[in-house]
Write an enzyme that holds these catalytic residues in place. Structure first.
Site, PDB file in Angstrom:
ATOM      1  N   CYS A 233      15.036   8.277   3.875  1.00  0.00           N
ATOM      2  CA  CYS A 233      13.679   8.824   3.985  1.00  0.00           C
ATOM      3  C   CYS A 233      13.218   9.345   2.635  1.00  0.00           C
ATOM      4  O   CYS A 233      12.034   9.454   2.376  1.00  0.00           O
ATOM      5  CB  CYS A 233      13.596   9.883   5.060  1.00  0.00           C
ATOM      6  SG  CYS A 233      14.916  11.054   5.003  1.00  0.00           S
TER       7      CYS A 233
ATOM      8  N   GLU B  52      12.633  16.062  11.388  1.00  0.00           N
ATOM      9  CA  GLU B  52      12.490  15.474  10.051  1.00  0.00           C
ATOM     10  C   GLU B  52      12.149  14.004  10.206  1.00  0.00           C
ATOM     11  O   GLU B  52      12.871  13.263  10.869  1.00  0.00           O
ATOM     12  CB  GLU B  52      13.792  15.615   9.269  1.00  0.00           C
ATOM     13  CG  GLU B  52      14.121  17.061   8.948  1.00  0.00           C
ATOM     14  CD  GLU B  52      15.461  17.184   8.248  1.00  0.00           C
ATOM     15  OE1 GLU B  52      15.710  16.395   7.327  1.00  0.00           O
ATOM     16  OE2 GLU B  52      16.245  18.045   8.653  1.00  0.00           O
TER      17      GLU B  52
END
Ligand SMILES: Cc1cc2nc3c(=O)[nH]c(=O)nc-3n(C[C@H](O)[C@H](O)[C@H](O)COP(=O)(O)OP(=O)(O)OC[C@H]3O[C@@H](n4cnc5c(N)ncnc54)[C@H](O)[C@@H]3O)c2cc1C
Length: 1023
Positions: free
Chosen positions: A808, A774
């Site tokens: 993020c 990720e």
């Protein structure tokens, strides 16, 4: 065009069922009930025969409302359209028509033929249709909102006064988002309080309205909503918030005291209840003004709240008025508690609210002084904010029972509602006050929608009394479950049945409590006990001192041990492994606030961010535990006689977990437990910035294994803690040929490097490595022309600056649609409000509750963010650079960067393209919604995205075309919850399925299939 303007049929308005005699139910035997019935029946009879009361009846005879009450789907879409309308009004007929068409063509909505015909209109007829609906909605708003300002409402107030009805003026507005909005609101109130007394001074005296049994009652009465007076009305920092509010409130109250004006504090959402009471009491103790406070009976805490107020009034020797209401936010409270997993603060059944209202009435009447002398010792004067003749009659009977005169009670009703009752009350000699909201439509929309909901609710007494014309026996009966209701079957507390209702996972017997997974509720910081416990835990928390010094050799040794222990862990009963996770969750839950405290001190998270991080970590454990067990049960495929076909999964081998510092507990816990529960040994390599919380997690996991009866040596071999530098030890771990799977969350650069390294397969490596990776995001929120800006501004602010933008998922691009260009009114207005709202953020020490913006993770990060800020200044226009308070860095020893907002940002600018990972947001212009989608999709990152729009077809289009891993509509783009919002992106945002999603664990296992021929000499077991 007359679709909505049907004349009320005489039958609807005037048909009345007059009460005859008291109902012969058991409860009516009591003298109290009989008296309530008599009083109520008299009141009702007068109201129903009253000639002047057609205004509110007109509301019900209005075709729009009639359709809304008949068809719940139509009602939802129509009220949503009404909510959007003020934004559209400025944009003309085409926009209004378009949106109406859009709302009413939603699936499941049956559109009345007359509207249908209008919707099919084209060309010029569109304008006529839009004008008709605009007129209709404005008319509807005009029923509940008395004017655009106090001056325009004044003639109406005078008419009321002449009719024997007093007033309380409310300036519409609530939940302001910035200091400038709060200042503006305060200014209007000051102006009102300074000027209104002179304007009404010449009106004729009316002793009934201007005195009660204790003395005089001010002629001018105003109502305020405290959330409109400060952008920091957040109980998490009660002292700070009260301080900010006092700045604006005290001048208002001092002026009110000097001019003899009565000020009532309205009661808003439950989260503000204790806060508002505290504020009110402090104001009353500080200043001697005519003071009132609304208290709500739909709250389960109602009787306790009433006792608390009554006790305080005596203790403080203060005479105040309580306006007892049932409460205007029932739906919102029910929904909010559902979404947070909090106990619902409001009663589930209407009769409980009514019963509570009567109970609270009694408590307040008991606290009412009987004489002016007694009043010197303080007490409560009661005003009822109700349109329910039963509730009012019960209070009147309560007066009689206590030998209190009628003047001891004030009745208050809302403008545009229950006019019949108002005039009947005046006729009965009661002091009647109308609550008169004034203001513009946009700030007034929340109020208007509450009134529409209230008036069309099936539970509404007013509707039963004046639209359905229910008989007096029914309308005046004592609050109790419906006669035919099974008393054991009261509506269930939604929280109690939440796991089964939502079924985010199967309930697995023997795993945890055997029930399906349900998310851990975040702390409710409006509760003092929770705030205090949290603060104490932070004060106690110490961050373990952990050196990131594990060498490559030490890591290799860990891998060797893990590899050797793989088979034993692989063959451990999956339920045992799940038990380890459930116990880990329980251990974390036991020290929740302490874990948050460590993160606050180690990573600079603010209170709510740290609390949410712990909850997410707990959730990963409970969620994956329930998903893992079924994975290892063999699944039969088909039912072929003579052949047994099955699939099952097996673990992969040693897992390297490389985690980031921004969710130092949750992400590490999520990746580690996913690997462990699926039978893979784990090497935990935390971010160098946050090894302390990682060490605590490691200890908790070891403790959980011990509690679960896992052999000590096995436990030590299957889970290793490896705090170490990423470039050397980390790089060696991911390249080790014995590591079968790498779970990584972090930057794009490191992620791509890991993917490349994993692609290299040396001869001694007997498998291809699996990488779950990720990476970053450059997430955009689109602000459409119909967006609700109150919500959009706050959501963008939270998404962009929460944890200093170091997520993020953070919003770093805001794309505002403005057909009039980059300097058009929509984008300018939005940018201005976002800037002002962001100015209200407090940069400070994250251990303090009032801090919104804590430090960035380290000096290196600060330097990188500042480089981008400098670039931004060259590429676009700096709108906000919130300064870091002097001395803060020295005091805390941390690096800070304040929120930055840039406007006029070109698509090609670095701040519009690169992930900055800091509190920097770029505002970009789009000429229409399609353009906004194009810009949003132009980033190679595909993680989160958001859209604020009240146009159903735009939301639908965004679902299809806004290509990101997690799309959020009409809410912020951060804060994914396990099981509810499976999280992860694609493109340059990562590879692999979503964390907290039901297929996440599949990445940690390999599938196998087995086919067995069960045919033996011509027979098979199942034939
Ligand atoms: C002058 C005045 C001032 C007001 N100020 C405030 C204020 O400051 N804050 C505020 O919150 N409200 C305020 N209100 C609004 C008030 O709460 C509503 O108008 C009121 O709830 C309507 O109650 P009723 O007795 O007229 O009607 P009823 O029809 O008897 O009661 C309706 C109320 O019952 C409750 N209810 C509905 N369904 C359920 C259910 N299933 N279970 C449990 N309860 C249910 C809701 O609270 C609903 O509003 C004020 C009202 C007036 C008249």
């Amino acid at each position: 065009m007359g679709w909505f303007s049907r004349k009320p049929s005489p039958k609807q308005v005037e048909q009345v069922v007059l009460p005859t005699s008291a109902p012969r139910s058991g409860e009516a035997d009591s003298a109290r009930e009989a008296r309530i019935f008599d009083l109520g029946a008299d009141f009702l009879r007068r109201a129903r025969t009253h000639k002047t009361g057609l205004l509110s009846a007109k509301f019900y005879s209005d075709a729009l409302m009639e359709w809304s009450m008949k068809d719940p789907e139509f009602k939802v879409q129509m009220f949503r359209f009404v909510d959007t309308f003020p934004m559209l009004r400025n944009r003309g007929g085409e926009a209004i028509f378009d949106h109406l068409h859009d709302y009413l063509s939603q699936p499941g909505v049956t559109v009345p033929p007359v509207i249908n015909a209008a919707l099919k209109a084209g060309g010029l007829l569109k304008g006529a249709a839009a004008a008709t609906i605009a007129k209709q909605i404005e008319g509807m708003a005009g029923k509940f909102i008395a004017g655009t300002d106090a001056a325009s409402a004044l003639p109406g107030l005078k008419t009321l006064w002449d009719d024997g009805i007093a007033f309380s003026v409310d300036l519409l507005g609530e939940t302001c988002v910035s200091d400038s909005e709060a200042d503006e609101y305060a200014k209007k109130y000051l102006d009102l309080i300074q000027n209104l007394p002179a304007q009404v001074a010449g009106w004729p005296a009316n002793p009934r309205l201007e005195s009660d049994h204790l003395g005089s009652v001010p002629r001018v009465n105003v109502s305020v909503k405290i959330s409109a007076l400060s952008a920091r009305t957040d109980p998490i920092d009660t002292e700070g918030a009260i301080g900010d509010l006092m700045k604006r409130l005290l001048p208002i109250l001092e002026t009110a005291r000097d001019r003899g004006v009565f000020v009532n504090f309205d009661m808003e959402h439950h989260a503000l209840k204790d806060f508002t009471i505290e504020l009110f009491q402090r104001c009353c103790e500080k200043l001697d003004f005519h003071a009132g406070l609304a208290m709500q009976a739909y709250l389960k805490s109602g009787p306790d709240d009433a006792r608390r107020m009554a006790d305080w009034a005596k203790r403080a020797r203060r005479l105040v008025t309580v306006r007892l209401v049932k409460g205007a936010y029932w739906d919102a409270e029910t929904i909010k508690s559902e979404l947070h997993g909090w106990p619902c603060p409001v009663w589930a059944s209407k009769w409980q609210t009514d019963a509570c209202f009567e109970k609270m009435t009694d408590i307040y009447l008991d606290a009412c002084p009987r004489s002016a002398d007694e009043a010197k010792n303080g007490g409560i004067k009661l005003a009822l904010g109700s349109h329910n003749a039963r509730s009012i009659a019960a209070a009147m009977a309560g007066l009689e029972a206590r030998n209190l005169p009628r003047e001891a009670l004030e009745l208050q009703m809302l403008h545009g509602m229950a006019d019949q009752l108002k005039y009947a009350a005046a006729e009965l000699g009661l002091r009647m006050r109308e609550y008169v909201p004034v203001g513009e439509m946009i700030p007034g929309m929340a109020y208007l929608v509450r009134r529409l909901l209230e008036n069309t609710s099936n539970e509404s007494w007013l509707k039963a009394g004046f639209l359905d014309n229910a008989d007096a026996g029914q309308l005046l009966r004592a609050p109790a479950p419906a006669a035919n209701a099974d008393s054991a079957k009261q509506p269930a507390d939604l929280l109690a049945i939440a796991p089964e209702r939502h079924r985010l996972t199967p309930g697995v017997p023997g795993v945890g409590d055997g029930r399906p997974f349900f998310t851990e509720a975040v702390r409710d910081f409006s509760v003092k006990a929770q705030r205090d416990a949290f603060a104490a835990a932070i004060a106690r928390a110490t961050v373990p001192k952990i050196a990131n010094d594990r060498t490559v050799d030490q890591a290799k040794d860990m891998i060797a041990k893990a590899d050797a222990a793989f088979a034993a862990w692989r063959d451990t009963d999956p339920r045992k492994r799940a038990e380890v996770l459930v116990r880990t969750a329980a251990l974390m839950r036991r020290q929740r606030d302490g874990l948050a405290g460590v993160m606050i001190k180690e990573s600079g998270k603010t209170w709510r961010e740290a609390d949410a991080d712990v909850c997410e970590a707990i959730d990963f454990c409970d969620y994956y535990a329930r998903l893992a067990v079924p994975l290892f049960e063999r699944t039969r495929l088909g039912k072929f006689i003579g052949e047994l076909d099955e699939t099952l999964y097996q673990p992969r081998g040693v897992a390297a977990v490389i985690s980031p510092w921004n969710f130092p507990l949750a992400i590490l816990a999520g990746m580690t437990t996913a690997a462990l529960v699926t039978g893979n040994p784990v090497i935990m390599k935390p971010a160098e910035q946050t090894p302390g919380i990682a060490a605590i997690l490691f200890d908790i996991l070891q403790d959980a294994m011990k509690e679960s009866g896992i052999d000590r040596t096995l436990a030590q071999n299957i889970l290793h803690f490896c705090p170490a530098p990423g470039e050397s030890t980390g790089a060696a771990i991911v390249r080790d040929p014995r590591v079968a799977i790498i779970a990584f969350t972090g930057s794009k650069a490191v992620g791509l490097d890991i993917l490349k390294a994993a692609g290299h397969t040396p001869d001694e490596q007997p498998f291809v490595k699996k990488v779950v990776c990720e990476m970053g995001g450059k997430n955009a929120i689109i602000i459409d022309t119909s967006a609700d800006l109150d919500e959009a501004v706050l959501a963008v602010r939270a998404s962009a600056f929460g944890f200093q933008g170091q997520k993020c998922s953070a919003c770093s691009r805001v794309i505002v649609v403005d057909p009039e260009g980059p300097d058009g009114p929509a984008i300018s207005h939005f940018t201005r409000r976002l800037v002002e709202a962001s100015r209200a953020l407090t940069i400070g020490d994250p251990t303090l509750p009032g801090t919104d913006i804590g430090p960035v993770i380290d000096a290196e990060s600060k330097a990188k963010i500042e480089r981008y800020i400098e670039l931004g200044k060259k590429e676009s226009r700096l709108e906000l650079s919130l300064p870091v308070p002097a001395g803060l860095e020295d005091r805390t020893g941390r690096a800070f960067v304040g929120p930055h907002i840039f406007s006029h940002v070109p698509e090609s600018a670095a701040i519009a393209r690169d992930e900055i990972f800091g509190p920097v947001v770029a505002v970009l212009h789009a000429k229409d919604f399609a353009d906004a989608l194009r810009i949003a999709n132009s980033s190679p990152y595909k993680l989160t995205g958001g859209v604020f729009s009240r146009k159903p077809s735009h939301l639908e289009r965004a679902k299809r075309e806004f290509r990101v891993g997690n799309l959020y509509l009409n809410r912020g783009c951060t804060g994914a919850l396990v099981g509810r919002h499976p999280f992860g992106g694609f493109g340059m945002s990562g590879v692999g399925s979503k964390a907290g999603g039901n297929d996440y664990l599949l990445q940690f296992v390999e599938p196998r299939a087995i086919a067995e021929n069960t045919l033996r000499r011509g027979f098979a077991p199942e034939l």
